[in-house]
Design a protein around this motif. Structure first.
Motif, PDB file in Angstrom:
ATOM      1  N   ILE B 284      13.317  42.512  38.237  1.00 24.48           N
ATOM      2  CA  ILE B 284      13.322  41.390  37.278  1.00 24.48           C
ATOM      3  C   ILE B 284      12.333  41.663  36.149  1.00 24.48           C
ATOM      4  O   ILE B 284      12.661  41.550  34.963  1.00 24.48           O
ATOM      5  CB  ILE B 284      12.986  40.057  38.000  1.00 24.48           C
ATOM      6  N   LYS B 285      11.116  42.064  36.550  1.00 24.36           N
ATOM      7  CA  LYS B 285      10.089  42.318  35.530  1.00 24.36           C
ATOM      8  C   LYS B 285      10.558  43.415  34.580  1.00 24.36           C
ATOM      9  O   LYS B 285      10.418  43.305  33.360  1.00 24.36           O
ATOM     10  CB  LYS B 285       8.782  42.720  36.226  1.00 24.36           C
ATOM     11  N   LYS B 286      11.137  44.469  35.146  1.00 22.32           N
ATOM     12  CA  LYS B 286      11.613  45.587  34.331  1.00 22.32           C
ATOM     13  C   LYS B 286      12.789  45.148  33.441  1.00 22.32           C
ATOM     14  O   LYS B 286      12.869  45.515  32.267  1.00 22.32           O
ATOM     15  CB  LYS B 286      12.065  46.730  35.258  1.00 22.32           C
ATOM     16  N   GLY B 287      13.673  44.329  34.001  1.00 19.25           N
ATOM     17  CA  GLY B 287      14.826  43.830  33.228  1.00 19.25           C
ATOM     18  C   GLY B 287      14.384  43.101  31.971  1.00 19.25           C
ATOM     19  O   GLY B 287      14.916  43.318  30.881  1.00 19.25           O
ATOM     20  N   PHE B 288      13.397  42.251  32.133  1.00 14.54           N
ATOM     21  CA  PHE B 288      12.925  41.480  30.970  1.00 14.54           C
ATOM     22  C   PHE B 288      12.124  42.359  30.004  1.00 14.54           C
ATOM     23  O   PHE B 288      12.200  42.171  28.793  1.00 14.54           O
ATOM     24  CB  PHE B 288      12.097  40.269  31.419  1.00 14.54           C
ATOM     25  N   SER B 289      11.361  43.323  30.557  1.00 11.08           N
ATOM     26  CA  SER B 289      10.496  44.125  29.677  1.00 11.08           C
ATOM     27  C   SER B 289      11.310  44.995  28.712  1.00 11.08           C
ATOM     28  O   SER B 289      10.806  45.426  27.685  1.00 11.08           O
ATOM     29  CB  SER B 289       9.552  44.994  30.510  1.00 11.08           C
ATOM     30  N   LYS B 290      12.592  45.228  29.062  1.00 11.55           N
ATOM     31  CA  LYS B 290      13.459  45.976  28.139  1.00 11.55           C
ATOM     32  C   LYS B 290      13.652  45.245  26.817  1.00 11.55           C
ATOM     33  O   LYS B 290      13.891  45.845  25.774  1.00 11.55           O
ATOM     34  CB  LYS B 290      14.862  46.138  28.773  1.00 11.55           C
ATOM     35  N   TYR B 291      13.602  43.917  26.871  1.00 12.77           N
ATOM     36  CA  TYR B 291      13.937  43.118  25.677  1.00 12.77           C
ATOM     37  C   TYR B 291      12.784  42.270  25.149  1.00 12.77           C
ATOM     38  O   TYR B 291      12.801  41.869  23.995  1.00 12.77           O
ATOM     39  CB  TYR B 291      15.121  42.191  25.989  1.00 12.77           C
ATOM     40  N   PHE B 292      11.808  41.986  26.012  1.00  5.43           N
ATOM     41  CA  PHE B 292      10.774  41.019  25.628  1.00  5.43           C
ATOM     42  C   PHE B 292       9.391  41.655  25.685  1.00  5.43           C
ATOM     43  O   PHE B 292       9.016  42.244  26.697  1.00  5.43           O
ATOM     44  CB  PHE B 292      10.815  39.799  26.562  1.00  5.43           C
ATOM     45  N   ASP B 293       8.631  41.499  24.583  1.00  6.03           N
ATOM     46  CA  ASP B 293       7.241  41.940  24.575  1.00  6.03           C
ATOM     47  C   ASP B 293       6.428  41.084  25.532  1.00  6.03           C
ATOM     48  O   ASP B 293       6.697  39.891  25.697  1.00  6.03           O
ATOM     49  CB  ASP B 293       6.638  41.783  23.166  1.00  6.03           C
ATOM     50  N   LYS B 294       5.422  41.702  26.113  1.00  7.29           N
ATOM     51  CA  LYS B 294       4.548  40.943  27.005  1.00  7.29           C
ATOM     52  C   LYS B 294       3.688  39.989  26.176  1.00  7.29           C
ATOM     53  O   LYS B 294       3.180  40.359  25.118  1.00  7.29           O
ATOM     54  CB  LYS B 294       3.659  41.933  27.783  1.00  7.29           C
ATOM     55  N   VAL B 295       3.542  38.763  26.638  1.00  8.55           N
ATOM     56  CA  VAL B 295       2.666  37.795  25.952  1.00  8.55           C
ATOM     57  C   VAL B 295       1.255  37.987  26.504  1.00  8.55           C
ATOM     58  O   VAL B 295       1.068  38.189  27.700  1.00  8.55           O
ATOM     59  CB  VAL B 295       3.134  36.346  26.219  1.00  8.55           C
ATOM     60  N   ASP B 296       0.256  37.913  25.597  1.00  4.71           N
ATOM     61  CA  ASP B 296      -1.124  38.124  26.011  1.00  4.71           C
ATOM     62  C   ASP B 296      -1.781  36.781  26.346  1.00  4.71           C
ATOM     63  O   ASP B 296      -1.966  35.942  25.464  1.00  4.71           O
ATOM     64  CB  ASP B 296      -1.864  38.811  24.850  1.00  4.71           C
ATOM     65  N   PHE B 297      -2.068  36.539  27.626  1.00  2.00           N
ATOM     66  CA  PHE B 297      -2.693  35.268  28.033  1.00  2.00           C
ATOM     67  C   PHE B 297      -4.163  35.499  28.385  1.00  2.00           C
ATOM     68  O   PHE B 297      -4.463  36.304  29.273  1.00  2.00           O
ATOM     69  CB  PHE B 297      -2.003  34.695  29.280  1.00  2.00           C
ATOM     70  N   THR B 298      -5.077  34.773  27.719  1.00  2.00           N
ATOM     71  CA  THR B 298      -6.491  34.818  28.107  1.00  2.00           C
ATOM     72  C   THR B 298      -6.710  33.850  29.271  1.00  2.00           C
ATOM     73  O   THR B 298      -5.860  32.978  29.521  1.00  2.00           O
ATOM     74  CB  THR B 298      -7.393  34.357  26.941  1.00  2.00           C
TER      75      THR B 298
END
Lengths: 351, 351
Positions: B284-298
């Protein structure tokens, strides 16, 4: 007193109202219970309600009474209050007040998180016999009445005639107008009883009015046909009410006062266009004059009121459709009116 | 392409959409026809729509695009416009735009004079596969999404994939998130097809997503049970979206971008609490990472987002209920989450 069964809910009166409310809340797993009041019902009705209601109340929400506060900004305040107080989808809103409050509280509940449960507890005669049945909720848009709203049913409606004891006599009389209308559109005997014997505030008359409105609404919940007869007196009555509300020179009329004038005017149109006898027309005028002062309309007032007619929400394709009477107890819908007749109707009203 | 039958209405695609729209309007006696656009759809979609639509348009209503305009004040402007332009109960509103516009236009139509007909013509991928089905209408209350609204069905929904050609690529990607969700909650083969073969904007994929959402909604129109599975990724996703919208230091996320992050986070919770395999979680994580940049959460961001969770409209009695996955294609509802797991989920997301 026997309850009246409406669509998805019942209208309960007196002891049965008390028992049904407490039972309903005991059977549901409501997360929070809110009570909506205005400054009048907070003082005069909330103490009695608290004696009746056996469950804890999470918060009392308060709005200002009066048609002039029946707008979307008051709703916005209530939505924010509900949200800030932790209201969620399983919350319950109890609307304790007159028609303005139950219409607005019903709309707020119907739209908060796409709809939470609400119960109407009308505290005026007008709202007991009219707003309590039919599921119409909403607010005004500027001076145009009930332009924004949805049709949605409460969980139940509770009638406590006891609340009427705290009302201003003018508010009581305002309720008579809708009760007289119920007789005029559906039940000649009821019209006769009311105009000859009175007894408007008896539980039995209130129940009779509710039963008439309910039977009409059940046959036509979304106002495609028969339900329109409930608008007798309201097409001109709404325009008169809006005009007086918006015009600082005119005395603000209560809803019943405006539609009482509307029913005499539309009675005249009924005589001209649908064969209502002159005898019945005069009987109607006399019936209302017992309880309602004549409103003084100048020629300028009449022009402005006729302009407002065009915006009445029941109009379609720019035409103004009226409900008229063929006889007392028998209404017809969708009648178009030649312009000049309106002036003659106002002239008859003034006589 | 075959139409998808929903509750009281159909979803039509391409040629059938064009024919159905023109037929429907020809068969009805609408008093006025209004088209609602925003500045983008006015430029990019209205010209094509005018070629397709064979009936006269009485007025074009325009609003500003963007979630920040999805509030009651925009509705007030639209109600006033409809009223001033002579809209009545027999008017039709055509909503030409993305989910913000169709949600808001649907709400305005559902509440104007207690409800007029409306037709949704979604112009973004997200609104074609998501907002187009289910009858949810409404607006935000402050930064809380969709707090005010009703469930009400359009006359029909029309899908023209042609509109997608005018969209910003980021808007297209945002739509992928809901389509991937449809696979994750109901249809493993569809998830595999999308992540391995792509083709998101093909009419056949759009139809497949609509069919999945539709079958869920038909089984539970008012979200008492099964329909909740459509909220997978949305509980945290909504809080993330609200937080970023409200915080000037954070990049505003499109809906799909926020729920993509939400699905990875809730995927982790699924692994911890409902036995979703580590292999599937990583897939799932890999599936989304193909299309979506990771959001940076502090850490501060995470705290604020967890606070916002408490106000999500789906929560009841102050508890936060999650939809989780038992496996890819199989969702469960109403799962409570121990507080400390959220922090571990964000840690996994960051890895």
């Amino acid at each position: 007193m026997e309850s009246v069964k409406s669509q998805s809910y019942d209208v309960h009166i007196n002891e049965l109202a008390e028992a049904s409310l407490n039972q309903h809340v005991a059977n549901r797993d409501y997360s929070k219970i809110f009570v909506l009041v205005d400054e009048n019902t907070k003082t005069h009705c909330l103490p009695l309600f608290k004696k009746i209601f056996q469950h804890p109340i999470d918060a009392i929400l308060e709005i200002q009474s009066g048609e002039e506060n029946k707008h979307i900004h008051t709703c916005l305040q209530l939505w924010e209050d509900l949200s800030n107080l932790g209201g969620d989808r399983k919350s319950l809103l109890l609307n304790l007040g007159g028609g303005v409050l139950t219409d607005m509280g019903g709309f707020v509940a119907s739209t908060f998180k796409r709809g939470i449960d609400f119960i109407n507890i009308p505290t005026t005669l007008l709202s007991m016999v009219d707003a309590s049945i039919g599921g119409k909720t909403g607010v005004d848009l500027g001076s145009l009445k009930n332009q924004i709203g949805v049709i949605n049913q409460p969980e139940m409606v509770l009638i406590f005639p006891e609340f009427l004891k705290t009302l201003d006599p003018r508010q009581i009389t305002s309720g008579y107008a809708e009760m007289l209308k119920h007789g005029l559109i559906q039940d000649k005997a009821y019209w006769k009883d009311l105009t000859e014997k009175g007894g408007f505030t008896d539980a039995s008359c209130i129940q009779r009015s509710i039963a008439i409105k309910n039977s009409v609404v059940l046959q036509d919940p979304t106002e495609k046909g028969l339900r329109k007869i409930l608008n007798f007196g309201h097409t001109l009555g709404h325009a008169i009410e809006s005009y007086c509300l918006d015009n600082p020179d005119k005395k603000t009329l209560l809803h019943g006062e405006a539609i009482a004038a509307g029913m005499v005017l539309e009675g005249y149109l009924s005589h001209e266009l649908r064969g209502l006898s002159k005898l019945s027309l005069d009987e109607i005028k006399k019936g209302f004059s017992k309880y309602f002062d004549k409103v003084d309309f100048t020629p300028d007032d009449i022009e402005a009121i006729l302009q407002l007619l065009k915006y009445d929400k029941k109009n379609s394709h720019g035409n103004v459709n009226f409900v008229l009477l063929q006889s007392i107890g028998e209404a017809v819908t969708d009648v178009k009116i030649p312009e000049e007749l309106f002036h003659r109707a106002f002239a008859y009203y003034k006589e």
